[in-house]
Motif scaffolding. Sequence first.
Motif, PDB file in Angstrom:
ATOM      1  N   GLY A   1       0.795  -1.210   0.000  1.00 15.87           N
ATOM      2  CA  GLY A   1       0.000   0.000   0.000  1.00 15.87           C
ATOM      3  C   GLY A   1       0.831   1.264   0.000  1.00 15.87           C
ATOM      4  O   GLY A   1       0.338   2.341  -0.324  1.00 15.87           O
ATOM      5  N   LYS A   2       2.123   1.131   0.367  1.00 18.78           N
ATOM      6  CA  LYS A   2       3.013   2.282   0.380  1.00 18.78           C
ATOM      7  C   LYS A   2       3.906   2.294  -0.855  1.00 18.78           C
ATOM      8  O   LYS A   2       4.491   3.312  -1.202  1.00 18.78           O
ATOM      9  CB  LYS A   2       3.883   2.262   1.635  1.00 18.78           C
ATOM     10  N   MET A   3       4.053   1.113  -1.488  1.00 18.80           N
ATOM     11  CA  MET A   3       4.869   0.990  -2.699  1.00 18.80           C
ATOM     12  C   MET A   3       4.035   0.291  -3.760  1.00 18.80           C
ATOM     13  O   MET A   3       3.103  -0.451  -3.452  1.00 18.80           O
ATOM     14  CB  MET A   3       6.115   0.124  -2.447  1.00 18.80           C
ATOM     15  N   THR A   4       4.394   0.505  -5.031  1.00 16.60           N
ATOM     16  CA  THR A   4       3.757  -0.265  -6.089  1.00 16.60           C
ATOM     17  C   THR A   4       4.273  -1.698  -6.024  1.00 16.60           C
ATOM     18  O   THR A   4       5.341  -1.968  -5.457  1.00 16.60           O
ATOM     19  CB  THR A   4       4.081   0.327  -7.474  1.00 16.60           C
ATOM     20  N   ILE A   5       3.532  -2.630  -6.626  1.00 10.30           N
ATOM     21  CA  ILE A   5       3.928  -4.036  -6.578  1.00 10.30           C
ATOM     22  C   ILE A   5       5.261  -4.288  -7.285  1.00 10.30           C
ATOM     23  O   ILE A   5       6.090  -5.040  -6.778  1.00 10.30           O
ATOM     24  CB  ILE A   5       2.805  -4.932  -7.139  1.00 10.30           C
ATOM     25  N   PRO A   6       5.533  -3.675  -8.453  1.00  2.39           N
ATOM     26  CA  PRO A   6       6.868  -3.857  -9.054  1.00  2.39           C
ATOM     27  C   PRO A   6       7.988  -3.403  -8.117  1.00  2.39           C
ATOM     28  O   PRO A   6       9.045  -4.031  -8.055  1.00  2.39           O
ATOM     29  CB  PRO A   6       6.802  -2.995 -10.310  1.00  2.39           C
ATOM     30  N   THR A   7       7.758  -2.293  -7.374  1.00  2.00           N
ATOM     31  CA  THR A   7       8.771  -1.812  -6.428  1.00  2.00           C
ATOM     32  C   THR A   7       8.950  -2.804  -5.289  1.00  2.00           C
ATOM     33  O   THR A   7      10.075  -3.076  -4.852  1.00  2.00           O
ATOM     34  CB  THR A   7       8.378  -0.438  -5.871  1.00  2.00           C
ATOM     35  N   LEU A   8       7.836  -3.357  -4.797  1.00  2.00           N
ATOM     36  CA  LEU A   8       7.917  -4.374  -3.740  1.00  2.00           C
ATOM     37  C   LEU A   8       8.749  -5.562  -4.203  1.00  2.00           C
ATOM     38  O   LEU A   8       9.613  -6.059  -3.471  1.00  2.00           O
ATOM     39  CB  LEU A   8       6.513  -4.847  -3.356  1.00  2.00           C
ATOM     40  N   ALA A   9       8.482  -6.032  -5.433  1.00  2.00           N
ATOM     41  CA  ALA A   9       9.208  -7.188  -5.969  1.00  2.00           C
ATOM     42  C   ALA A   9      10.706  -6.881  -6.068  1.00  2.00           C
ATOM     43  O   ALA A   9      11.551  -7.714  -5.709  1.00  2.00           O
ATOM     44  CB  ALA A   9       8.648  -7.563  -7.337  1.00  2.00           C
TER      45      ALA A   9
ATOM     46  N   PRO B   1     -13.936  13.970   2.516  1.00  3.88           N
ATOM     47  CA  PRO B   1     -12.469  14.077   2.453  1.00  3.88           C
ATOM     48  C   PRO B   1     -11.835  12.765   1.985  1.00  3.88           C
ATOM     49  O   PRO B   1     -12.372  11.682   2.219  1.00  3.88           O
ATOM     50  CB  PRO B   1     -12.077  14.383   3.905  1.00  3.88           C
ATOM     51  N   TYR B   2     -10.654  12.875   1.348  1.00  5.12           N
ATOM     52  CA  TYR B   2      -9.958  11.705   0.832  1.00  5.12           C
ATOM     53  C   TYR B   2      -8.471  12.006   0.722  1.00  5.12           C
ATOM     54  O   TYR B   2      -8.041  13.159   0.828  1.00  5.12           O
ATOM     55  CB  TYR B   2     -10.502  11.321  -0.547  1.00  5.12           C
ATOM     56  N   VAL B   3      -7.690  10.941   0.512  1.00  7.61           N
ATOM     57  CA  VAL B   3      -6.283  11.085   0.136  1.00  7.61           C
ATOM     58  C   VAL B   3      -6.041  10.155  -1.047  1.00  7.61           C
ATOM     59  O   VAL B   3      -6.835   9.247  -1.304  1.00  7.61           O
ATOM     60  CB  VAL B   3      -5.323  10.707   1.294  1.00  7.61           C
ATOM     61  N   LYS B   4      -4.939  10.363  -1.764  1.00  5.72           N
ATOM     62  CA  LYS B   4      -4.587   9.485  -2.870  1.00  5.72           C
ATOM     63  C   LYS B   4      -3.371   8.666  -2.493  1.00  5.72           C
ATOM     64  O   LYS B   4      -2.479   9.148  -1.800  1.00  5.72           O
ATOM     65  CB  LYS B   4      -4.288  10.283  -4.138  1.00  5.72           C
ATOM     66  N   ARG B   5      -3.342   7.404  -2.951  1.00  5.41           N
ATOM     67  CA  ARG B   5      -2.183   6.560  -2.685  1.00  5.41           C
ATOM     68  C   ARG B   5      -2.017   5.565  -3.826  1.00  5.41           C
ATOM     69  O   ARG B   5      -2.986   5.060  -4.363  1.00  5.41           O
ATOM     70  CB  ARG B   5      -2.355   5.793  -1.373  1.00  5.41           C
ATOM     71  N   LYS B   6      -0.748   5.280  -4.155  1.00  6.07           N
ATOM     72  CA  LYS B   6      -0.456   4.235  -5.128  1.00  6.07           C
ATOM     73  C   LYS B   6      -0.595   2.893  -4.434  1.00  6.07           C
ATOM     74  O   LYS B   6      -0.033   2.686  -3.354  1.00  6.07           O
ATOM     75  CB  LYS B   6       0.957   4.379  -5.683  1.00  6.07           C
ATOM     76  N   VAL B   7      -1.321   1.971  -5.070  1.00  7.74           N
ATOM     77  CA  VAL B   7      -1.504   0.653  -4.470  1.00  7.74           C
ATOM     78  C   VAL B   7      -0.938  -0.430  -5.371  1.00  7.74           C
ATOM     79  O   VAL B   7      -0.178  -1.274  -4.949  1.00  7.74           O
ATOM     80  CB  VAL B   7      -2.996   0.386  -4.189  1.00  7.74           C
ATOM     81  N   VAL B   8      -1.291  -0.447  -6.624  1.00 11.22           N
ATOM     82  CA  VAL B   8      -0.727  -1.423  -7.553  1.00 11.22           C
ATOM     83  C   VAL B   8      -0.268  -0.694  -8.807  1.00 11.22           C
ATOM     84  O   VAL B   8      -0.952   0.168  -9.332  1.00 11.22           O
ATOM     85  CB  VAL B   8      -1.750  -2.522  -7.939  1.00 11.22           C
ATOM     86  N   PHE B   9       0.924  -1.067  -9.258  1.00  9.06           N
ATOM     87  CA  PHE B   9       1.516  -0.470 -10.445  1.00  9.06           C
ATOM     88  C   PHE B   9       1.465   1.053 -10.331  1.00  9.06           C
ATOM     89  O   PHE B   9       1.836   1.621  -9.332  1.00  9.06           O
ATOM     90  CB  PHE B   9       0.838  -1.006 -11.710  1.00  9.06           C
ATOM     91  N   LYS B  10       0.947   1.759 -11.344  1.00  7.50           N
ATOM     92  CA  LYS B  10       0.933   3.217 -11.284  1.00  7.50           C
ATOM     93  C   LYS B  10      -0.464   3.767 -11.007  1.00  7.50           C
ATOM     94  O   LYS B  10      -0.691   4.975 -11.089  1.00  7.50           O
ATOM     95  CB  LYS B  10       1.452   3.782 -12.611  1.00  7.50           C
ATOM     96  N   ARG B  11      -1.400   2.900 -10.675  1.00  7.90           N
ATOM     97  CA  ARG B  11      -2.762   3.356 -10.415  1.00  7.90           C
ATOM     98  C   ARG B  11      -2.827   4.101  -9.093  1.00  7.90           C
ATOM     99  O   ARG B  11      -2.182   3.732  -8.121  1.00  7.90           O
ATOM    100  CB  ARG B  11      -3.736   2.175 -10.387  1.00  7.90           C
ATOM    101  N   GLN B  12      -3.640   5.164  -9.061  1.00  9.17           N
ATOM    102  CA  GLN B  12      -3.862   5.915  -7.839  1.00  9.17           C
ATOM    103  C   GLN B  12      -5.298   5.707  -7.386  1.00  9.17           C
ATOM    104  O   GLN B  12      -6.218   5.713  -8.195  1.00  9.17           O
ATOM    105  CB  GLN B  12      -3.594   7.400  -8.055  1.00  9.17           C
TER     106      GLN B  12
END
Length: 266
Positions: A18-26, A87-98
């Motif tokens: 949830g803090k990094m994209t999945i490619p970054t995690l890998a 109210p909301y925030v944006k976060r990268k969860v998978v790949f480059k999707r926000q």
Amino acid sequence: MAKVWTDEENEFLEQHAGKMTIPTLAKRISEEFGNNRTVAGVQARLKRLGITNLLQETGRMTMNELSVLIGADHKAIRRWIENGWLPYVKRKVVFKRQFYLIKATSFWEFAEKHKDQVNFLRIEPNSIAPEPEWVEAERKKEYYDTPKRQSKLWDKEQDELLISMKKAGYSIKEISERLKRTVSSVHSRKKMLTDKGFILPDQITLRWTDKEIQLFYKLEQEGYTDKQIACELGREEYHIRRKRFSLRKSGKYKGAKQKWEHGKVS
């Protein structure tokens, strides 16, 4: 040889999903632990560990998750956000999707100010925790004020909820329980909506390569369970069972597992 996931790798996923994209995690896991994890492998491992519910992991929900929980179209939620109500925030969860992420407390504050926008009867008790005390009173009020349906005809709102839940990955059984309909009724409605193009057809399983099949055999010989094999191959567990069945049926099975029928080994 594919390696079993270590406790250190699992802990890393739990801390950083949830803090990094999945490619970054890998990439990070491969660099720090030296096990050469693939994107597909990380995706499968996240699912196996149950790290898929952002409400549980971060205290926030995606628009799609909130849509399912409150039985409303995600377009309505987007409108609340664009109007500055929610109210909301944006976060990268998978790949480059926000993703738009919404706190449970923010939703309840919105709902208290805009009660006309929310159908409290559709929200399961304590499904969005912490649930304020005043919500149950609203739920009861709507129960007694809403005329009882004389038929089981599908309406637009139920169709939208079915579509949202299907996109979110819920099973037919889970959808039937949420909509308080039979499994066969949901199956029929899903087929109709799929035929009309409102729901994408179930994803076709990717074709198995020779390399994957050989690795499948090798992992079987080494005593891996179907769940572990699925994890290493980046597939679902039922894909493994289905492939074994198709190989047996075609007379090409060379794996280690014997076939069980009626409690006896054949």
